[in-house]
Design an enzyme around this catalytic site. Structure first.
Site, mmCIF file in Angstrom:
data_model
loop_
_atom_site.group_PDB
_atom_site.id
_atom_site.type_symbol
_atom_site.label_atom_id
_atom_site.label_comp_id
_atom_site.label_asym_id
_atom_site.label_seq_id
_atom_site.Cartn_x
_atom_site.Cartn_y
_atom_site.Cartn_z
ATOM 1 N N GLU A 176 0.817 -1.226 0.000
ATOM 2 C CA GLU A 176 0.000 0.000 0.000
ATOM 3 C C GLU A 176 0.846 1.270 0.000
ATOM 4 O O GLU A 176 0.588 2.203 0.759
ATOM 5 C CB GLU A 176 -0.974 -0.011 1.182
ATOM 6 C CG GLU A 176 -2.039 -1.084 1.057
ATOM 7 C CD GLU A 176 -3.116 -1.025 2.136
ATOM 8 O OE1 GLU A 176 -3.025 -0.173 3.040
ATOM 9 O OE2 GLU A 176 -4.059 -1.832 2.069
ATOM 10 N N GLU A 295 -5.599 -8.481 -0.416
ATOM 11 C CA GLU A 295 -6.338 -8.142 0.801
ATOM 12 C C GLU A 295 -7.794 -7.915 0.411
ATOM 13 O O GLU A 295 -8.086 -7.034 -0.413
ATOM 14 C CB GLU A 295 -5.786 -6.879 1.490
ATOM 15 C CG GLU A 295 -4.430 -7.073 2.151
ATOM 16 C CD GLU A 295 -4.021 -5.872 2.992
ATOM 17 O OE1 GLU A 295 -4.913 -5.193 3.551
ATOM 18 O OE2 GLU A 295 -2.803 -5.618 3.083
#
Length: 506
Positions: A176, A295
């Site tokens: 991320e 995710e």
């Protein structure tokens, strides 16, 4: 409801073959996922490695394959070497991501031991820190983990008790990195260059390594698509996957939109595929970048934590969502979305595995149990292997505030390539009414109804808890029949359904 849904299945028309990695999960040093989750040396069920055998049994039953580690936001401040060597010599560190204290009692060797105990289907997926570290540290980790011996780092692994290399093939290049919350957050240009440099170096060590570049943290990011485009311009020939992350929750009591969350997931997937292929076309490359949806889950980010937590605790109770039947139906719909795109989504990781927004819950020193979301995942992993069939669907629709007009039926089907058996996964998004369903199977070669399993409840808020660990379990459907190559059923309101169909020969 007067209208019914219709579905036609023909094995001549397929999406693609399911990669086993689609049924992956995620273990991060966050809350109680590791400590008192999978690892609790003082637990009555702990083995000699400190792993909870009751949890291991449930992980095997769940059917997870690839397990991503050690983060997540955690990895962007992590020094991998802290989790190696004698436990009593390992340093305690502050984890900035979750404002916790990391003891490092569980590290790389313990992670590999956990995978080996889960079984041969459990493959490592290791993330490297590109937040506070870089190329050199990634190469050092790769050498420690994968070189047979005869060098300082590989000999250190051997001295630590692991003679054989870990054989890690699948690596995440950071986590991320588009997110301002990420330690070491970077622009797309900064990250793209660093990811390319790291990838190039890791391929010098092992040309066959498989690498995942960071995509956007979710489709709502202001830099979405532009981020993917820039990162892939730098890394297209060096990586195999780009990542997607997405979480869903019910907002402002809008349950109809929540039940349609997979509309957003499918849009996200298709938009990333379009971006990947656009960059491939610009670069005049025949290579296809696949997607690692590493995710995904239902996660109530906006709910207050019911457990008191202070800064720098060890293994605090964080993100311990207790899932309802409604959550499990949405969760099942997200699984359907992944299967429907199995031609390009070839890695996916449910975040996370134990205690933290997880299908498995534990109590320190106490029992482990299955959340409602456990069942759709276990069933999809068990019966969702093979070729995904294209589904020709007619369905009644209803209006949602977030996504407009949405079909009430969300479905996919998978055919076992060995036996020819077909499994239909289906969700009825209507909260109050059953959905009559007709499936034309005359071209599919199936002749027997093996099972129609349903996860639903008269109480859409029903949950499995420490006090009632089996309050919600799948049950057989009533009235489902297969006759003349046509299956007829009624899907219960707000339900996850697994319809298994067999052939005369298998």
């Amino acid at each position: 409801m007067n209208q019914s849904a219709k579905l036609v299945l023909d094995p001549a028309f397929t999406v693609g073959t399911v990669d086993p990695r689609l049924f992956g999960s995620f273990v991060e040093h966050l809350g109680r996922c590791v400590y008192t989750g999978i690892f609790e040396p003082d637990h009555p069920c702990a083995d000699e490695s400190g792993l909870r055998t009751d949890v291991l049994d449930l992980v095997r039953e769940l059917g997870v394959t690839t397990i991503r580690y050690p983060g997540g936001n955690f990895v962007s401040g992590y020094r991998w070497e802290d989790g190696t060597g004698p436990v009593e010599e390992r340093p305690r560190r502050l984890d900035l991501a979750w404002r916790s204290t990391e003891t490092n009692r569980f590290g790389l060797g313990e992670y590999i031991a956990f995978l080996r105990e889960v079984g041969p289907q459990a493959e490592p997926m290791m993330a490297v820190n590109l937040g506070t570290r870089g190329v050199a540290e990634a190469l050092e980790l790769q050498e420690y983990a994968n070189h047979p011996g005869g060098t300082a780092l590989s000999d250190r692994r051997i001295a630590h008790g692991d003679k054989d290399p870990y054989g890690i093939k699948l690596w995440c290049l950071g986590n991320e990195m588009d997110g301002p919350w990420q330690t070491g957050h970077k622009t797309a240009e900064e990250y793209g260059r660093l990811a390319a440099e790291t990838a190039r170096a890791m391929r010098q060590f092992d040309p066959g390594v498989e690498l995942v570049a960071c995509g956007s943290s979710n489709q709502g990011m202001p830099t979405f698509a532009a981020w993917e485009a820039k990162v892939l311009e730098e890394t297209y020939d060096l990586v195999d996957y780009i990542s997607l992350h997405s979480y869903y929750e019910e907002r402002d009591g809008d349950r109809d939109s929540f039940l349609a969350s997979a509309v957003d997931m499918e849009s996200f997937i298709e938009n990333v595929v379009a971006t990947c292929d656009h960059i491939g076309a610009r670069l005049k490359s025949k290579k296809k970048i696949n997607l690692s949806f590493d995710e995904w889950n239902v996660w109530y980010m906006n709910r207050p934590n019911p457990h008191p937590v202070t800064d720098w605790q060890e293994a605090p109770r964080l993100l311990e969502d207790v899932y309802s039947v409604t959550d499990a139906v949405v969760f099942g719909s997200l699984l359907i979305a992944l299967l429907r795109h199995a031609d390009r989504v070839t890695v996916a990781c449910l975040a996370q595995l134990v205690n933290v927004i997880a299908p498995i819950m534990t109590e320190p020193g106490g029992p482990a149990w299955r959340q409602t979301t456990f069942y759709p995942f276990a069933q999809a992993s068990a019966y969702g292997r093979g070729r995904v069939l294209r589904t020709a669907v007619e369905s009644p629709v209803h209006e949602t505030a977030a996504y407009g007009e949405v079909p009430l039926l969300h479905t996919t089907a998978v055919q076992d390539e060995t036996t020819g058996a077909v499994t239909v996964f289906a969700v009825n998004r209507h909260q109050r009414e059953g959905l009559p369903l007709e499936i034309d199977l005359r071209a599919a070669g199936v002749s027997t109804l093996v099972e129609h399993s349903v996860l639903a409840d008269a109480d859409p808020e029903a949950r499995n808890t420490l006090a009632e660990p089996e309050r919600v379990v799948p049950h057989p459907a009533r009235g489902t029949a297969l006759e003349g190559g046509v299956l007829r059923a009624t899907l219960e309101p707000l339900s996850w359904n697994v319809i298994r169909l067999g052939t005369s020969s298998g």
